[in-house]
Enzyme design. Structure first.
Site, PDB file in Angstrom:
ATOM      1  N   TYR A  31       0.818  -1.214   0.000  1.00  0.00           N
ATOM      2  CA  TYR A  31       0.000   0.000   0.000  1.00  0.00           C
ATOM      3  C   TYR A  31       0.854   1.268   0.000  1.00  0.00           C
ATOM      4  O   TYR A  31       0.470   2.290  -0.582  1.00  0.00           O
ATOM      5  CB  TYR A  31      -0.945   0.000   1.206  1.00  0.00           C
ATOM      6  CG  TYR A  31      -2.128  -0.920   1.033  1.00  0.00           C
ATOM      7  CD1 TYR A  31      -3.045  -0.723   0.005  1.00  0.00           C
ATOM      8  CD2 TYR A  31      -2.341  -1.990   1.899  1.00  0.00           C
ATOM      9  CE1 TYR A  31      -4.132  -1.560  -0.163  1.00  0.00           C
ATOM     10  CE2 TYR A  31      -3.428  -2.841   1.746  1.00  0.00           C
ATOM     11  CZ  TYR A  31      -4.318  -2.616   0.714  1.00  0.00           C
ATOM     12  OH  TYR A  31      -5.389  -3.456   0.540  1.00  0.00           O
ATOM     13  N   GLU A  69       3.616 -27.099  16.479  1.00  0.00           N
ATOM     14  CA  GLU A  69       2.958 -26.632  15.265  1.00  0.00           C
ATOM     15  C   GLU A  69       1.725 -25.783  15.556  1.00  0.00           C
ATOM     16  O   GLU A  69       1.520 -24.744  14.932  1.00  0.00           O
ATOM     17  CB  GLU A  69       2.554 -27.828  14.397  1.00  0.00           C
ATOM     18  CG  GLU A  69       1.752 -27.438  13.160  1.00  0.00           C
ATOM     19  CD  GLU A  69       1.219 -28.629  12.377  1.00  0.00           C
ATOM     20  OE1 GLU A  69       0.367 -28.414  11.499  1.00  0.00           O
ATOM     21  OE2 GLU A  69       1.656 -29.774  12.639  1.00  0.00           O
ATOM     22  N   ASP A  88       1.551 -32.217  13.757  1.00  0.00           N
ATOM     23  CA  ASP A  88       0.540 -33.215  13.449  1.00  0.00           C
ATOM     24  C   ASP A  88       1.195 -34.402  12.748  1.00  0.00           C
ATOM     25  O   ASP A  88       2.245 -34.265  12.100  1.00  0.00           O
ATOM     26  CB  ASP A  88      -0.538 -32.627  12.542  1.00  0.00           C
ATOM     27  CG  ASP A  88      -1.515 -31.735  13.284  1.00  0.00           C
ATOM     28  OD1 ASP A  88      -1.579 -31.826  14.525  1.00  0.00           O
ATOM     29  OD2 ASP A  88      -2.207 -30.936  12.621  1.00  0.00           O
TER      30      ASP A  88
END
Length: 373
Positions: free
Chosen positions: A104, A197, A249
């Site tokens: 921006y 995680e 995981d």
């Protein structure tokens, strides 16, 4: 504190010099009446190789050029020059920005990018050209991870210089942002780092006082750990001499989250010290699914395709445990999550699974070819 401040100032001067050298090169070429051009290492996949000595991906010797003589290069060259200008202002004034903010901010300078990805790519070009990371230019991503544990740090950022804080000060953890990553480490009772995680398990570990029970600094990766966090883990490991254990995981994507912390990513092959080669992936392994009879979901086609890709990845070929676990995933065709241990009670993962993994023998540590000490 004085030594840390001196290092920060030295690094800042190196970054400013790198940016100004680029600007001077452009100016000198214009002064000589030639079309400005630059050469930088190629980031193409064929120029990315795995360095066994460094234990991370690196760029090869191929380079690419960008010349304003070529009309197609004028826009990206101009964008590169502007990003260098903006980065110089941030670094010189010790201000921070985000990748989104850079996109921006360009509009205020009447500089246009088709989208943020184009802006991000030009920032990466500047990294490749100068050899400095965007974080050195004070440009950070939006995503943040967090840290919790008994570590006293002293801030070095303007307005907070010399102020200290213990990283158990906030029950949700302390965001790993510019102030923390640039701070000086004062003292800690921790003897290890546990990188997790998912934020939910990070919170559970805090609630169950894992940081004190296991003398650890807890880090929430928030999925794939941001570069700033991976660099911070490396710094904690190097400066405090703390081993790193990674919990993800039990699926191919969790494996890769751990491997990126250990060996780095191809996308950041142009940078150094974003990885911690001696870190180990402690779980959740495919063999843990069997051993603990965990609730699972079936692997889908994308998961299976990913496992075959990992099997051929050089980062996974230095340690037989990686290959063993990939083969086990392919055999059982199942995956699980860290939360699956809750089938045995909310604290089972802390009371039983975590201690077992942390106390494992050196020959059962999944790292990048180097066994745990």
């Amino acid at each position: 504190m004085a030594q840390k401040k001196a290092k920060i100032l030295e690094r800042r001067e190196e970054v400013l010099k790198g940016l100004k050298d680029f600007g001077a090169s452009v100016y000198n070429q214009l002064d000589q009446g030639v079309f400005p051009s630059v050469n930088m290492p190629s980031r193409s996949t064929e120029n990315i190789t795995y360095d066994e000595r460094l234990r991370q991906y690196v760029l090869g010797e191929k380079s690419v050029g960008r010349s304003t003589r070529n009309i197609r290069h004028i826009k990206p060259f101009t964008q590169l020059a502007w990003v260098a200008l903006f980065s110089n202002e941030l670094t010189d004034q010790r201000k921070t920005s985000t990748l989104r903010d850079v996109y921006y901010s360009a509009q205020a300078y009447e500089m246009t990018f088709s989208d943020q990805q184009e802006s991000n790519n030009i920032i990466t070009d500047l990294e490749t050209l100068t050899g400095f990371a965007r974080e050195d230019f004070h440009i950070f991503p939006e995503e943040r991870s967090a840290i919790f544990g008994d570590l006293d740090v002293a801030y070095t950022v303007p307005g907070y210089e010399g102020k200290s804080v213990n990283l158990t000060s906030h029950p949700d953890g302390v965001l790993i942002g510019p102030a923390i990553t640039s701070s000086e480490f004062l003292k800690t009772s921790a003897d290890k780092i546990i990188a997790i995680e998912k934020g939910a398990l990070f919170t559970r570990f805090i609630e169950e006082s894992v940081h004190s029970k296991h003398k650890s600094l807890l880090i929430s990766c928030g999925g794939q750990a941001p570069r700033q966090t991976r660099s911070f883990i490396r710094r904690l490991h190097d400066e405090l001499n703390l081993p790193v254990y990674i919990f993800t995981d039990g699926d191919p994507w969790g494996m890769h989250i751990a491997q990126v912390i250990i060996s780095g990513s191809a996308n950041a092959a142009h940078l150094r010290e974003l990885n911690t080669p001696d870190a180990v992936w402690s779980g959740v392994w495919a063999s843990d699914i069997i051993e603990y009879n965990l609730p699972t979901d079936p692997l889908d086609e994308v998961d299976i395709k990913r496992l075959y890709e990992l099997q051929k990845d050089p980062r996974y070929q230095n340690d037989p445990i990686w290959q063993r676990e990939i083969k086990t995933f392919l055999k059982i065709r199942r995956k699980t999550e860290l939360e699956a241990f809750s089938r045995y009670g909310l604290t089972f993962i802390v009371d039983k699974y975590l201690p077992t993994k942390l106390e494992a023998e050196p020959d059962v540590a999944a790292g990048s070819g180097k066994k745990k000490k």
